[in-house]
Design a protein around this motif. Sequence first.
Motif, short mmCIF file in Angstrom:
data_model
loop_
_atom_site.label_atom_id
_atom_site.label_comp_id
_atom_site.label_asym_id
_atom_site.label_seq_id
_atom_site.Cartn_x
_atom_site.Cartn_y
_atom_site.Cartn_z
N SER A 68 16.78 18.21 68.69
CA SER A 68 16.52 18.60 67.31
C SER A 68 17.58 19.51 66.72
O SER A 68 17.38 20.04 65.63
CB SER A 68 15.15 19.29 67.23
N MET A 69 18.68 19.72 67.42
CA MET A 69 19.70 20.61 66.84
C MET A 69 20.48 19.83 65.79
O MET A 69 21.12 18.82 66.10
CB MET A 69 20.63 21.14 67.93
N PRO A 70 20.45 20.30 64.51
CA PRO A 70 21.06 19.50 63.45
C PRO A 70 22.55 19.24 63.69
O PRO A 70 23.29 20.13 64.13
CB PRO A 70 20.86 20.36 62.20
N LEU A 71 22.93 18.04 63.37
CA LEU A 71 24.34 17.65 63.48
C LEU A 71 25.20 18.61 62.66
O LEU A 71 26.28 19.03 63.07
CB LEU A 71 24.50 16.21 62.98
N ARG A 72 24.66 18.98 61.50
CA ARG A 72 25.42 19.87 60.60
C ARG A 72 25.74 21.20 61.29
O ARG A 72 26.86 21.70 61.19
CB ARG A 72 24.58 20.10 59.34
N LEU A 73 24.76 21.76 61.98
CA LEU A 73 24.98 23.03 62.67
C LEU A 73 26.01 22.86 63.79
O LEU A 73 26.92 23.66 63.95
CB LEU A 73 23.65 23.56 63.20
N ARG A 74 25.88 21.76 64.54
CA ARG A 74 26.81 21.54 65.65
C ARG A 74 28.24 21.37 65.13
O ARG A 74 29.20 21.82 65.75
CB ARG A 74 26.40 20.29 66.46
N THR A 75 28.34 20.75 63.93
CA THR A 75 29.66 20.53 63.36
C THR A 75 30.21 21.82 62.76
O THR A 75 31.36 22.20 63.02
CB THR A 75 29.58 19.44 62.26
N GLU A 76 29.38 22.50 61.97
CA GLU A 76 29.85 23.75 61.32
C GLU A 76 30.33 24.76 62.36
O GLU A 76 31.33 25.44 62.16
CB GLU A 76 28.71 24.38 60.51
N LEU A 77 29.60 24.84 63.48
CA LEU A 77 29.96 25.85 64.49
C LEU A 77 30.94 25.30 65.54
O LEU A 77 31.28 26.00 66.48
CB LEU A 77 28.70 26.40 65.16
N ARG A 78 31.36 24.07 65.35
CA ARG A 78 32.37 23.44 66.22
C ARG A 78 31.99 23.58 67.70
O ARG A 78 32.79 24.01 68.53
CB ARG A 78 33.75 24.04 65.93
N LEU A 79 30.74 23.23 68.00
CA LEU A 79 30.26 23.46 69.36
C LEU A 79 31.00 22.60 70.39
O LEU A 79 31.19 23.01 71.52
CB LEU A 79 28.74 23.22 69.44
N GLU A 80 31.43 21.41 69.96
CA GLU A 80 32.19 20.57 70.92
C GLU A 80 33.51 21.24 71.27
O GLU A 80 33.90 21.29 72.43
CB GLU A 80 32.43 19.19 70.33
N LEU A 246 27.62 28.35 71.77
CA LEU A 246 27.29 29.19 70.61
C LEU A 246 27.92 30.58 70.78
O LEU A 246 28.48 31.15 69.82
CB LEU A 246 25.77 29.32 70.46
N ALA A 247 27.82 31.13 71.99
CA ALA A 247 28.41 32.46 72.24
C ALA A 247 29.91 32.41 72.08
O ALA A 247 30.53 33.33 71.51
CB ALA A 247 28.03 32.94 73.64
#
Length: 519
Positions: A68-80, A246-247
């Motif tokens: 359920s983690m939004p794609l937008r959040l993963r992209t904005e925070l550049r988690l990859e 995230l950290a």
Amino acid sequence: MSTVPPAKVVDCVVIGAGHNGLSCAAYLARAGRSVLVLEAGARIGGAAATREFAPGFRVSAGAHLLHSMPLRLRTELRLEAHGLSMAAESMPTTALLQDASALVIDAAGGAIEAAAHAAYDARMRRLAAAILPALLRTPPRLQGRSWSERLEWLRLAMRLRLLGRRDMRELLRIGAMNVFDLLQEHFESEALKGALAFDAVLGTHYGPRSPGSVFTLLYRLAGQAAAGGMGLAQPKGGMGAVCEALASTACAAGAEVRTGASVARITVEGDRATGVELQSGERIAARAVISSADPKTTLLCLLGARHLDAGFVRRIAQLRTRGVAAKLHLALDRAPAFAGLDARRLRGRLLIAPSMHYIERAYDHAKYGEYSAAPAMEITVPTINDASLAPPGRHVLSAIVQYAPYTLTGGWESGRARFLELALGLLERHAPGLRESIVATELLAPPDIEREFRITGGHWHHVELALDQFHCLRPVPGASRYRAPLSGLFLCGAGCSPGGGVIGTAGRNAALQVTQETH
Ligand SMILES: Cc1cc2nc3c(=O)[nH]c(=O)nc-3n(C[C@H](O)[C@H](O)[C@H](O)COP(=O)(O)OP(=O)(O)OC[C@H]3O[C@@H](n4cnc5c(N)ncnc54)[C@H](O)[C@@H]3O)c2cc1C
């Protein structure tokens, strides 16, 4: 008021380094705020952490599937870019049945009632998409007069209107209904209905016949829609890898994350939160204090009722926060073999929820302070997709076991071993020989979850996910926009909108509120 000067002064102190605290810190740091995250535990992650539970065996200690983690959040925070990758995506679901057979649950062409399932799934996803703004955005107040709040209500109304007459009517009809009745309308197969119903009650104090269990199912489906098609996923390195990423993004933007830093109280001067004092006695001054600890911990323990209105305190104290989900971890010397199951299906999740009656009966016990005599389970074998979690050739089994009430008659001290035995017996029936392969076991009952993750009641969602504790009512009116009724104090954990699950939206939305209010 103490006269000892604070050792440190920052713009924002974030209490707790679970995924919401870290997502909040990342957004605040990227907005140019100086941010200090204080985590009481020895590691980051909260209920989304990976840790060793037996020598050489690691497991996602709380949450084990990311969906359920939004794609937008993963992209904005550049988690990859900060190290997050998936060991598996779109993991399939298989239901284990009592006659030692297995049923593939797949809306795109499962083994049973395929056409009805596809039509049901498509409609439920359309309905879930209509409530998406309620999951992603800061809830407007019921009588909010600002333009942004009016616009927000309009946005929600538009999403409903755009459903069209038939779907809109269906959403209104089923929204507060129980999932038992809904699934009876659509399917014949008890096994299919059991598997679909379990997703509605996972992590909640609900059985399939509980009113509102369709809503919890829509919540889960809406989360999956926001996550952008990754389905059920297993992060490489376990769920803790999400928090590590995230950290990393928060620290790259200038935030500092401290572990072993337990906040003893939120300091107040006049009518404003001014910072925190740690158990060690160290004081830190901040323009904003943002807590990802659950609302009872934050407002009643760390702040204190004396700083709040009596009616507000009563509402917080009455929040339903008692968990019913236990977590089982097994270290195995070989891969488990489930009866009637193609070994490739171990890459996905397995359910023991053979019918809605089975789940409802399992739930009945929890109502009276007993654990289920025949529990329902969501099982994964994470080492099949990610060998790094165990020594070579060895495996880990991770299962959510329901129902295990927080307050067990007779207590968990004596109940834990019996419930573990019962859960192992059930697994052994589905995977003959499993017991012989067990190297180590760990069972976390809700009080253990409370202790380890510092969540009052050990509840998956911090605060029960229900229509009366959702959106502009979550956790309570008067704190639904991440702002506590004390200047300078904010909430950002799963107890806020939208609720629990590894999502990160509460952290993101709280950060937006803080940046708007502290220039
Ligand atoms: C058994 C179980 C299984 C689950 N399975 C799934 C799943 O498969 N998929 C899914 O999406 N979700 C799942 N969930 C739900 C999900 O794990 C949680 O909803 C989510 O992790 C909550 O994140 P959070 O950041 O809001 O809070 P938390 O993770 O609870 O973090 C809060 C942090 O605050 C810290 N803290 C508290 N008090 C203090 C203090 N005084 N000082 C400093 N720090 C403090 C805590 O130590 C903790 O690290 C599961 C939950 C449980 C319990």
